[in-house]
Write a protein that holds these residues in place. Sequence first.
Motif, PDB file in Angstrom:
ATOM      1  N   SER A  31      -7.088  17.861 -16.899  1.00 42.67           N
ATOM      2  CA  SER A  31      -6.862  16.718 -17.365  1.00 42.67           C
ATOM      3  C   SER A  31      -7.344  15.671 -16.507  1.00 42.67           C
ATOM      4  CB  SER A  31      -5.349  16.389 -17.093  1.00 42.67           C
ATOM      5  OG  SER A  31      -4.646  17.485 -18.363  1.00 42.67           O
ATOM      6  N   TYR A  32      -8.017  14.602 -17.164  1.00 39.38           N
ATOM      7  CA  TYR A  32      -8.518  13.339 -16.356  1.00 39.38           C
ATOM      8  C   TYR A  32      -7.294  12.792 -15.550  1.00 39.38           C
ATOM      9  CZ  TYR A  32     -10.781   9.094 -15.520  1.00 39.38           C
ATOM     10  OH  TYR A  32     -11.416   7.842 -14.916  1.00 39.38           O
ATOM     11  N   SER A  33      -7.457  12.526 -14.305  1.00 36.18           N
ATOM     12  CA  SER A  33      -6.318  12.205 -13.440  1.00 36.18           C
ATOM     13  C   SER A  33      -6.929  11.244 -12.370  1.00 36.18           C
ATOM     14  CB  SER A  33      -5.690  13.406 -12.765  1.00 36.18           C
ATOM     15  OG  SER A  33      -5.245  14.346 -13.471  1.00 36.18           O
ATOM     16  N   THR A  34      -6.362  10.091 -12.378  1.00 37.81           N
ATOM     17  CA  THR A  34      -6.700   8.747 -11.267  1.00 37.81           C
ATOM     18  C   THR A  34      -5.346   8.562 -10.675  1.00 37.81           C
ATOM     19  OG1 THR A  34      -5.913   7.170 -12.926  1.00 37.81           O
ATOM     20  CG2 THR A  34      -8.312   7.759 -13.031  1.00 37.81           C
ATOM     21  N   VAL A  35      -5.654   8.175  -9.449  1.00 38.27           N
ATOM     22  CA  VAL A  35      -4.810   7.771  -8.360  1.00 38.27           C
ATOM     23  C   VAL A  35      -4.927   6.148  -7.903  1.00 38.27           C
ATOM     24  CG1 VAL A  35      -3.339   8.149  -6.075  1.00 38.27           C
ATOM     25  CG2 VAL A  35      -4.044  10.079  -7.474  1.00 38.27           C
ATOM     26  N   MET A  36      -4.159   5.443  -7.886  1.00 38.68           N
ATOM     27  CA  MET A  36      -4.063   4.142  -7.384  1.00 38.68           C
ATOM     28  C   MET A  36      -3.345   3.972  -6.024  1.00 38.68           C
ATOM     29  SD  MET A  36      -5.124   0.994  -7.399  1.00 38.68           S
ATOM     30  CE  MET A  36      -5.938   0.500  -9.020  1.00 38.68           C
ATOM     31  N   VAL A  37      -3.738   3.638  -4.958  1.00 40.66           N
ATOM     32  CA  VAL A  37      -3.393   3.723  -3.652  1.00 40.66           C
ATOM     33  C   VAL A  37      -3.437   2.069  -3.113  1.00 40.66           C
ATOM     34  CG1 VAL A  37      -3.335   4.491  -1.158  1.00 40.66           C
ATOM     35  CG2 VAL A  37      -4.005   5.878  -3.316  1.00 40.66           C
ATOM     36  N   THR A  38      -2.091   1.615  -2.746  1.00 38.64           N
ATOM     37  CA  THR A  38      -1.927   0.489  -1.930  1.00 38.64           C
ATOM     38  C   THR A  38      -1.152   0.742  -0.849  1.00 38.64           C
ATOM     39  OG1 THR A  38      -0.234  -0.014  -3.311  1.00 38.64           O
ATOM     40  CG2 THR A  38      -2.250  -1.032  -4.154  1.00 38.64           C
ATOM     41  N   MET A  39      -1.301  -0.104   0.064  1.00 36.58           N
ATOM     42  CA  MET A  39      -0.432  -0.297   1.335  1.00 36.58           C
ATOM     43  C   MET A  39      -0.108  -1.756   1.598  1.00 36.58           C
ATOM     44  SD  MET A  39      -0.977   1.334   5.067  1.00 36.58           S
ATOM     45  CE  MET A  39      -2.261   0.561   5.445  1.00 36.58           C
ATOM     46  N   ASP A  40       1.125  -1.809   1.411  1.00 31.47           N
ATOM     47  CA  ASP A  40       1.758  -3.192   1.896  1.00 31.47           C
ATOM     48  C   ASP A  40       1.263  -4.066   0.582  1.00 31.47           C
ATOM     49  OD1 ASP A  40       3.341  -2.255   3.967  1.00 31.47           O
ATOM     50  OD2 ASP A  40       1.685  -2.801   5.231  1.00 31.47           O
ATOM     51  N   GLY A  41       0.986  -3.548  -0.475  1.00 30.90           N
ATOM     52  CA  GLY A  41       0.568  -4.407  -1.628  1.00 30.90           C
ATOM     53  C   GLY A  41      -0.738  -4.696  -2.001  1.00 30.90           C
ATOM     54  N   GLN A  42      -1.792  -4.046  -0.703  1.00 33.54           N
ATOM     55  CA  GLN A  42      -3.164  -4.349  -0.919  1.00 33.54           C
ATOM     56  C   GLN A  42      -3.768  -3.035  -0.869  1.00 33.54           C
ATOM     57  OE1 GLN A  42      -4.506  -7.080  -0.602  1.00 33.54           O
ATOM     58  NE2 GLN A  42      -2.295  -7.936  -0.711  1.00 33.54           N
ATOM     59  N   PRO A  43      -5.050  -2.973  -1.865  1.00 34.13           N
ATOM     60  CA  PRO A  43      -5.738  -1.731  -2.324  1.00 34.13           C
ATOM     61  C   PRO A  43      -6.198  -0.899  -0.863  1.00 34.13           C
ATOM     62  CG  PRO A  43      -6.510  -3.642  -3.548  1.00 34.13           C
ATOM     63  CD  PRO A  43      -5.554  -4.071  -2.785  1.00 34.13           C
ATOM     64  N   VAL A  44      -6.130   0.349  -0.951  1.00 27.60           N
ATOM     65  CA  VAL A  44      -6.566   1.039   0.229  1.00 27.60           C
ATOM     66  C   VAL A  44      -8.127   1.700  -0.141  1.00 27.60           C
ATOM     67  CG1 VAL A  44      -6.151   2.812   2.096  1.00 27.60           C
ATOM     68  CG2 VAL A  44      -4.373   1.500   1.067  1.00 27.60           C
ATOM     69  N   GLU A  45      -9.107   1.136   0.331  1.00 28.99           N
ATOM     70  CA  GLU A  45     -10.296   1.924   0.124  1.00 28.99           C
ATOM     71  C   GLU A  45     -10.665   2.789   1.189  1.00 28.99           C
ATOM     72  OE1 GLU A  45     -15.088   0.045  -0.116  1.00 28.99           O
ATOM     73  OE2 GLU A  45     -13.558  -1.035   1.052  1.00 28.99           O
ATOM     74  N   ASN A  46     -11.318   4.006   0.595  1.00 32.09           N
ATOM     75  CA  ASN A  46     -11.771   5.079   1.268  1.00 32.09           C
ATOM     76  C   ASN A  46     -10.805   5.851   1.996  1.00 32.09           C
ATOM     77  OD1 ASN A  46     -14.713   4.584   1.015  1.00 32.09           O
ATOM     78  ND2 ASN A  46     -14.786   3.058   2.725  1.00 32.09           N
ATOM     79  N   ALA A  47      -9.710   5.896   1.167  1.00 33.99           N
ATOM     80  CA  ALA A  47      -8.682   6.952   1.677  1.00 33.99           C
ATOM     81  C   ALA A  47      -8.879   8.238   0.885  1.00 33.99           C
ATOM     82  CB  ALA A  47      -7.278   6.350   1.076  1.00 33.99           C
ATOM     83  N   ASN A  48      -8.696   9.292   1.647  1.00 31.87           N
ATOM     84  CA  ASN A  48      -8.444  10.807   0.879  1.00 31.87           C
ATOM     85  C   ASN A  48      -7.279  11.163   0.202  1.00 31.87           C
ATOM     86  OD1 ASN A  48     -11.666  11.301   1.885  1.00 31.87           O
ATOM     87  ND2 ASN A  48     -10.725  11.269   3.832  1.00 31.87           N
ATOM     88  N   ILE A  49      -7.274  11.462  -0.911  1.00 39.13           N
ATOM     89  CA  ILE A  49      -6.348  12.097  -1.433  1.00 39.13           C
ATOM     90  C   ILE A  49      -6.218  13.476  -1.803  1.00 39.13           C
ATOM     91  CG2 ILE A  49      -4.778  11.723  -3.753  1.00 39.13           C
ATOM     92  CD1 ILE A  49      -5.507   9.058  -2.165  1.00 39.13           C
ATOM     93  N   THR A  50      -5.250  14.105  -1.501  1.00 38.53           N
ATOM     94  CA  THR A  50      -5.054  15.554  -1.654  1.00 38.53           C
ATOM     95  C   THR A  50      -3.874  16.188  -2.689  1.00 38.53           C
ATOM     96  OG1 THR A  50      -5.922  15.858   0.563  1.00 38.53           O
ATOM     97  CG2 THR A  50      -4.757  17.944  -0.561  1.00 38.53           C
ATOM     98  N   PHE A  51      -4.147  16.764  -3.719  1.00 41.38           N
ATOM     99  CA  PHE A  51      -3.134  17.333  -4.333  1.00 41.38           C
ATOM    100  C   PHE A  51      -3.217  18.860  -4.210  1.00 41.38           C
ATOM    101  CE2 PHE A  51      -2.905  14.803  -8.673  1.00 41.38           C
ATOM    102  CZ  PHE A  51      -3.074  13.536  -7.916  1.00 41.38           C
ATOM    103  N   ALA A  52      -1.990  19.114  -3.315  1.00 36.06           N
ATOM    104  CA  ALA A  52      -1.495  20.410  -3.097  1.00 36.06           C
ATOM    105  C   ALA A  52      -0.734  21.120  -4.236  1.00 36.06           C
ATOM    106  CB  ALA A  52      -0.985  20.565  -1.797  1.00 36.06           C
TER     107      ALA A  52
END
Length: 154
Positions: A31-52
């Motif tokens: 399934s097409y899946s997206t993740v939006m990551v923010t830290m303290d309300g700001q977008p986080v660029e170049n973060a690695n996301i892992t689904f285990a």
Amino acid sequence: MSRSSIPFFLFLALLSTSGCFGPGSVQPGASYSTVMVTMDGQPVENANITFAPVGNGRSAYGRTDAQGMAIMGTSNPGDGVFPGEYQVGVSKSEPDPEHIVHDVDAYHRKHGKFPELVMIYHTPKRYEDPASSGFSATIVADQSNELQLELTSK
């Protein structure tokens, strides 16, 4: 069809087979899946996301863009995530430039061991391990899945 339009249609055919249309490039069963990551309300660029996967299954990975959005993939970037339950890890780090050893062999000869890699963490280390990050996701078959992760620096 005129001769001048043939290159255009060949270009469109190439694009449609190369997986450039987002959800259309998802592998069968995923399934097409997206993740939006923010830290303290700001977008986080170049973060690695892992689904285990919880139990049996296949891991998935993604990397956020400038807006904090990652399109997840299992075998290739953006090719989707298989349905199921996942624990999710997030990390943004880089080697500390002040501790980089450029001649590893010389360091090993001098100290009798290899240098340790010292990292600078731009996201709290507690989010890195999917098993202990506190984040989870349920990927549902046959629909787009969107996950929002809010990290706190404190």
